[in-house]
Enzyme design. Sequence first.
Site, short mmCIF file in Angstrom:
data_model
loop_
_atom_site.label_atom_id
_atom_site.label_comp_id
_atom_site.label_asym_id
_atom_site.label_seq_id
_atom_site.Cartn_x
_atom_site.Cartn_y
_atom_site.Cartn_z
N HIS A 181 -5.66 1.12 4.87
CA HIS A 181 -4.05 1.50 4.85
C HIS A 181 -3.86 2.24 3.53
CE1 HIS A 181 -3.25 -1.97 7.58
NE2 HIS A 181 -3.43 -1.13 7.88
N GLU A 184 -1.11 0.66 0.12
CA GLU A 184 -2.12 0.06 -0.46
C GLU A 184 -3.00 -0.39 -1.94
OE1 GLU A 184 -3.47 -2.68 2.72
OE2 GLU A 184 -1.40 -2.41 3.94
N ASN A 252 -5.82 -0.05 11.46
CA ASN A 252 -6.36 -1.08 11.52
C ASN A 252 -5.66 -1.38 12.86
OD1 ASN A 252 -7.51 -3.28 10.40
ND2 ASN A 252 -5.90 -4.89 9.27
N ARG A 253 -5.50 -0.85 13.64
CA ARG A 253 -4.92 -1.34 14.93
C ARG A 253 -5.96 -0.30 15.62
NH1 ARG A 253 -3.16 -4.46 12.53
NH2 ARG A 253 -0.41 -4.90 11.62
N HIS A 305 -6.88 -5.48 1.83
CA HIS A 305 -5.53 -5.05 2.22
C HIS A 305 -4.31 -5.23 0.99
CE1 HIS A 305 -6.11 -3.40 5.95
NE2 HIS A 305 -6.82 -3.67 5.56
N SER A 306 -3.17 -5.01 1.11
CA SER A 306 -2.43 -6.16 0.38
C SER A 306 -0.67 -6.15 0.94
CB SER A 306 -2.04 -4.92 -0.81
OG SER A 306 -1.34 -3.84 -1.05
N PHE A 307 0.09 -6.99 0.51
CA PHE A 307 -0.01 -8.00 0.01
C PHE A 307 0.44 -8.96 0.30
CE2 PHE A 307 4.21 -5.49 -1.22
CZ PHE A 307 5.06 -6.25 -1.54
N TYR A 361 1.97 -13.26 12.13
CA TYR A 361 2.22 -12.37 13.82
C TYR A 361 0.68 -12.14 14.22
CZ TYR A 361 0.97 -8.78 10.28
OH TYR A 361 1.20 -7.45 9.24
N GLU A 383 -5.89 -9.76 1.93
CA GLU A 383 -3.77 -9.94 1.40
C GLU A 383 -4.14 -8.91 -0.68
OE1 GLU A 383 -2.48 -7.32 3.04
OE2 GLU A 383 -3.33 -8.01 5.10
O1 0X9 Z 1 -1.28 -5.83 9.27
C1 0X9 Z 1 -2.48 -5.58 9.23
O2 0X9 Z 1 -2.56 -4.56 9.72
C2 0X9 Z 1 -2.76 -6.30 7.93
N1 0X9 Z 1 -1.63 -6.58 7.03
S1 0X9 Z 1 -0.89 -5.23 5.99
O3 0X9 Z 1 0.15 -5.56 5.44
N2 0X9 Z 1 -2.45 -5.26 5.25
O4 0X9 Z 1 -1.08 -3.90 7.21
C3 0X9 Z 1 -3.26 -8.10 8.41
C4 0X9 Z 1 -4.31 -7.61 9.71
C5 0X9 Z 1 -4.90 -9.06 9.55
N3 0X9 Z 1 -5.75 -9.31 10.79
C6 0X9 Z 1 -5.75 -9.61 11.82
N4 0X9 Z 1 -5.16 -9.01 12.91
N5 0X9 Z 1 -6.99 -9.02 12.08
ZN ZN Z 2 -3.17 -3.10 5.02
#
Ligand code: 0X9
Ligand code: ZN
Length: 427
Positions: A181, A184, A252-253, A305-307, A361, A383
């Site tokens: 990301h 961050e 991260n999706r 990641h943060s934060f 979430y 984070e």
């Molecule tokens: O949303 C995310 O991708 C992560 N948080 S962020 O604020 N850095 O974007 C959290 C990812 C948590 N991990 C999973 N959902 N497996």
């Molecule tokens: Zn992130």
Amino acid sequence: MKVLAIALLFVAVYAKHEEYAGYKSYFVGQKNQAQQHALQSLENEFQLDFLGRVTSSQETLVLVKPEFQAAFTKSLKAFGLSYRVHADDVVKALQNDDRIIEEVVQEKARNGGARIPYDNYQPLSVYDAYLDDIARRYPNVVTLVSPANSFEGRPIKYLKISTTNFQDTSKPVIFIDGGIHSREWISPPTVTWAIRKLVEDVTEPDLLERFDWILLPMVNPDGYEHSHTSNRFWRKTRSATSIALCRGVDGNRNYDFAWNTVGTSTNPCSDTYGGPTAFSEIETRVVRDILHENLSRMALYLTMHSFGSMILYPWGHDGSLSNNAFALQTVGVAMADEIFTHSLPNFPRYSVGNSLLTIGYGASGASEDYAHSIGVPLSYTYELPGLNAGMNGFILDPRFIEQVCRETWAGIVVGARRAGDLFVPHP
Ligand code: 0X9
Ligand code: ZN
């Protein structure tokens, strides 16, 4: 002439963040799960951008476009959610961050230009040069690998650090990545700090004797560059995968774990767009390939990641626990405890837990879940600490970068040793 120069400078500085004209950011308090869900449910309707969680106060920082502010705050009131304005003028707040960053640059210039890479956020070129330089200076332990170029053609580089050039296959492997990301900014320096502690300033020699390391500080160089030069809050890659005007996929999706099911969007303009297919992005494929190539002996995977000061573990899409949850929790707590002993009094204490339950979430397609699903026994999202009462700066005052790097390293040290003790090689 001078007036003109000042005016031009003003225009240039303002233009840099002009896409956030009229935006406000709000702290929103959520006392329970129902309130967390209520806030989450407003994300699409008001095109909210969740910047992170301020753990000490359990408030989420949300960026809101001008056209939705009135309706957004009205909905918060209707749901009984408390809120307060964080930045009344986001452009000004970002300019203030730029000023803080520039002040450090000036200070450094006065100090004779000494190279102090952890006193400020660095441009991409500094990370690139650092990896090249370390590999050149420590050829016996460091190998630079550049397996692919990013969408826009920048090399994605990582270091393999090993006393045996990865030949002793009885050693567990530890893999840490950062920068997926791009906004961050505190993430990549925590990974380069780990490189420094393994190679340049060794105070824990057992870590190199016992393990092979893979360190990838900048998974998403295109996004990082974009967040520096054009759009401070750019989170995604920069790929152009659809006919839509909007670019980029949320890395991260984009992993192939329950891909495209929860906490993700099919809209290319969304910040959580999961991509046209799983692993559509070269940036996530690079990480995937490292995981698979070293799977039989990978003991620990950390993604920075943060934060929010949290250590998160699978499963993040539905909040259920994996068979290895007990180890994930105990090693997570050990890392957090160690970080706490190296932390500053005004830093929030880390919380540790299942990703969904701890961050509030669900999200599918995340790297930590993917790594665990293919067999990495200990897999965490960090984070890192961010905004907190008493800190300046919209995200994190650059004067705290080194502190965050130092305390994060303390956590990594404990995590590595525990992971080594628990590790059983895959068949
Ligand atoms: O949303 C995310 O991708 C992560 N948080 S962020 O604020 N850095 O974007 C959290 C990812 C948590 N991990 C999973 N959902 N497996
Ligand atoms: Zn992130």
